[in-house]
Design an enzyme around this catalytic site. Structure first.
Site, PDB file in Angstrom:
ATOM      1  N   LYS A  68      -2.197 -10.239   1.113  1.00 31.44           N
ATOM      2  CA  LYS A  68      -2.536  -9.275   2.173  1.00 31.44           C
ATOM      3  C   LYS A  68      -3.978  -8.813   1.964  1.00 31.44           C
ATOM      4  O   LYS A  68      -4.373  -8.510   0.826  1.00 31.44           O
ATOM      5  CB  LYS A  68      -1.565  -8.089   2.092  1.00 31.44           C
ATOM      6  N   SER A 123       3.371  -3.421   8.246  1.00 29.53           N
ATOM      7  CA  SER A 123       1.988  -3.812   8.429  1.00 29.53           C
ATOM      8  C   SER A 123       1.630  -5.152   7.799  1.00 29.53           C
ATOM      9  O   SER A 123       0.642  -5.770   8.182  1.00 29.53           O
ATOM     10  CB  SER A 123       1.068  -2.734   7.848  1.00 29.53           C
ATOM     11  N   SER A 166       6.461  -1.623   5.110  1.00 28.31           N
ATOM     12  CA  SER A 166       5.582  -2.723   5.516  1.00 28.31           C
ATOM     13  C   SER A 166       5.856  -4.081   4.897  1.00 28.31           C
ATOM     14  O   SER A 166       5.231  -5.061   5.290  1.00 28.31           O
ATOM     15  CB  SER A 166       4.131  -2.352   5.263  1.00 28.31           C
TER      16      SER A 166
HETATM   17  N1  GLN Z   1       5.013   1.536   9.560  1.00 28.10           N
HETATM   18  C1  GLN Z   1       4.706   2.498   8.559  1.00 28.10           C
HETATM   19  C2  GLN Z   1       3.426   3.204   8.922  1.00 28.10           C
HETATM   20  O1  GLN Z   1       2.875   2.879   9.908  1.00 28.10           O
HETATM   21  C3  GLN Z   1       4.645   1.855   7.208  1.00 28.10           C
HETATM   22  C4  GLN Z   1       3.330   1.303   6.810  1.00 28.10           C
HETATM   23  C5  GLN Z   1       3.334   0.662   5.454  1.00 28.10           C
HETATM   24  O2  GLN Z   1       4.374   0.534   4.804  1.00 28.10           O
HETATM   25  N2  GLN Z   1       2.150   0.308   5.002  1.00 28.10           N
HETATM   26  O3  GLN Z   1       2.989   4.093   8.262  1.00 28.10           O
END
Ligand code: GLN
Length: 467
Positions: A81, A156, A180
């Site tokens: 990532k 994400s 994410s």
């Molecule tokens: N969807 C969650 C957010 O937008 C989780 C993001 C993540 O785990 N990096 O904060």
């Protein structure tokens, strides 16, 4: 070239010289070449870098009869990532702010993977700064779901999940701050693992929310997930929250009890998902594992708590990107980052701190206590990952609150710092993947891996590939 599902099979082939590490790199590069234009899973492809490493490893295999023992991930072609620093390789966090940022050093996790013989093939797309649940917040365009490119792959860590689902890399590193890893894993039919908070070092990973960030990964099999965890975990002397836990193997013959939290099967859950998740639970029941109902009464507050604590920490962490020390100036921040900076600054400001941040931290303790109570009677909790199927690109992107609700079943694990393993559980009528998650108490990774392996031994969802 047909690449087997697990690293042990790939390593067997490498030792028997059925193919070489260079052949593996060629294979993945050609897949990236044909598929990435459509999927947008990679932001940077490190072809020369990967070839050099592959040649080095091919020599090791020829010269050293103990190569596999010494390099447990030897030959594993991985993507990372684009939020993990990689020395000499551009790292953007999928934000225009860091469009041309090249780090001076690598994160601990990246160093450990490389020392174990993994080959880095590129950096994957994600929601900018890891803010999002769909992969659409990237400043470099949305990642597409390989099962149907009109749909989101989940975020994400969108590109990481897609790169494994579509065979653009063997495994991939992601980050899970509120789901994410687990969410995109369940939207793309791969295994996603989020470790206990503070077991895998965060050093060299661009921070989103420091008390929630967990460094985990995507694979096709639970067996490989466990192998990567064995390499990435443990004290590095550079992230002071990391502990050296001495993990003990669990016996496969141990009697397990799995809890089904009633609050996770309530109104709002798609009936199709509920049916698949219950079918997964039945697989465990058929093995003689007892299923019991448990209650996590503060679940209903988890999203509210998360969307106070997380932006508060985000607003502090993003303060360093002032355009003086790193990358472009603040005008380059996207809408979502600006929204979180404002929300976070607000809940931390004097006059509002006690009402929002202080209160949220108190409720966070109650969420933690819920899990502690539940784990006094069960070894793991089985739950859906997402309340709904993968949605269409553009469907929720104008409505941040709708998007935040996609995290309803994932954020509590981050608030409590507990591990989670997302596993493929089948497909919807429309052919989109459905996953479920196993949650365990802190440091119970061996239990989650054992249960996950048992489940994969009797199901074959993880072997299905998008066409
Ligand atoms: N969807 C969650 C957010 O937008 C989780 C993001 C993540 O785990 N990096 O904060």
């Amino acid at each position: 070239m047909n690449i087997p599902l697990s690293i042990s099979e790939v390593q067997n082939d490498l030792v028997q010289k059925k193919y070489s590490c260079v052949n593996l790199v060629e294979h993945y590069l050609s897949e990236i070449n044909t598929q990435n234009k459509t999927l947008n899973a990679f932001l940077t492809v490190t072809d020369e870098y990967a070839y050099t490493k592959a040649k080095e490893l091919d020599r090791v295999i020829t010269d050293n009869p103990h190569a596999i023992k010494e390099f447990p991930l030897l030959g594993m072609v991985v993507s990372i990532k684009d939020i993990y620093l990689t020395k000499g390789i551009r790292t953007t966090a999928a934000s225009k702010v860091l469009e041309s940022f090249v780090p001076q050093y690598s994160s601990t996790v990246v160093e450990r993977l490389e020392s174990a013989g993994a080959i880095i093939i590129g950096k994957t797309n994600c929601d900018a700064w890891a803010h999002g649940a769909s992969g659409e917040n990237s400043d470099f365009g949305a990642t597409k779901n390989p099962w149907n490119t009109e749909f989101v792959p989940g975020g994400s860590s969108s590109g990481s999940a897609v790169s494994v689902a579509s065979g653009l890399s063997f495994a991939s590193m992601g980050t899970d701050t509120g789901g994410s890893i687990r969410l995109p894993a369940s939207f793309t039919n791969v295994v996603g693992f989020k470790p206990t908070y503070g077991v895998v070092p965060r050093y060299g990973v661009i921070s989103m929310a420091s008390s929630l960030d967990s460094m985990g990964h995507f694979t096709k099999t639970v067996e490989d997930s466990e192998k990567i965890f064995a390499v990435t975990r443990g004290v590095d002397g550079r992230d002071s929250t990391v502990v050296n836990h001495s993990y003990k193997a669990v016996s496969p013959t141990q009697k397990f009890r799995i809890g089904m939290p009633k609050e996770y099967f309530a109104k709002g859950l798609s009936p199709e998902i509920e049916q698949k998740v219950r079918a997964a639970a039945q697989e465990f029941e058929k093995m003689g594992i007892e299923l019991v109902e448990v209650s996590l009464p503060h679940t209903k507050y988890a999203i509210s708590v998360y969307y106070i604590v997380q932006p508060a920490e985000v607003s502090s962490n993003l303060g360093r990107f002032d355009g003086i020390r790193f990358g472009n100036n603040r005008d380059s921040f996207g809408e979502e980052a600006k929204r979180r900076i404002m929300l976070g600054t607000y809940v931390l400001s004097s006059g509002y701190y006690d009402a929002y941040y202080g209160k949220a931290m108190k409720v966070r303790s109650l969420v933690i206590k819920d899990f502690d109570d539940a784990f006094s009677s069960v070894d793991a909790i089985l739950a859906p990952v997402s309340p709904s199927l993968p949605f269409k690109i553009g469907e929720k992107s104008d409505d941040p609150l709708q998007m935040y609700l996609a995290d309803i079943y994932t954020v509590a694990a981050n608030l409590a710092g507990i591990p989670g393993l997302a596993l493929p559980a089948g497909f919807s009528e429309s052919g989109l993947p459905i996953g479920f998650q196993l949650l365990g108490k802190r440091f119970s990774e061996p239990t989650l891996f054992e249960l996950g392996k048992k489940y994969q031994a009797v199901t074959d969802w993880h072997t299905k590939k998008p066409s």
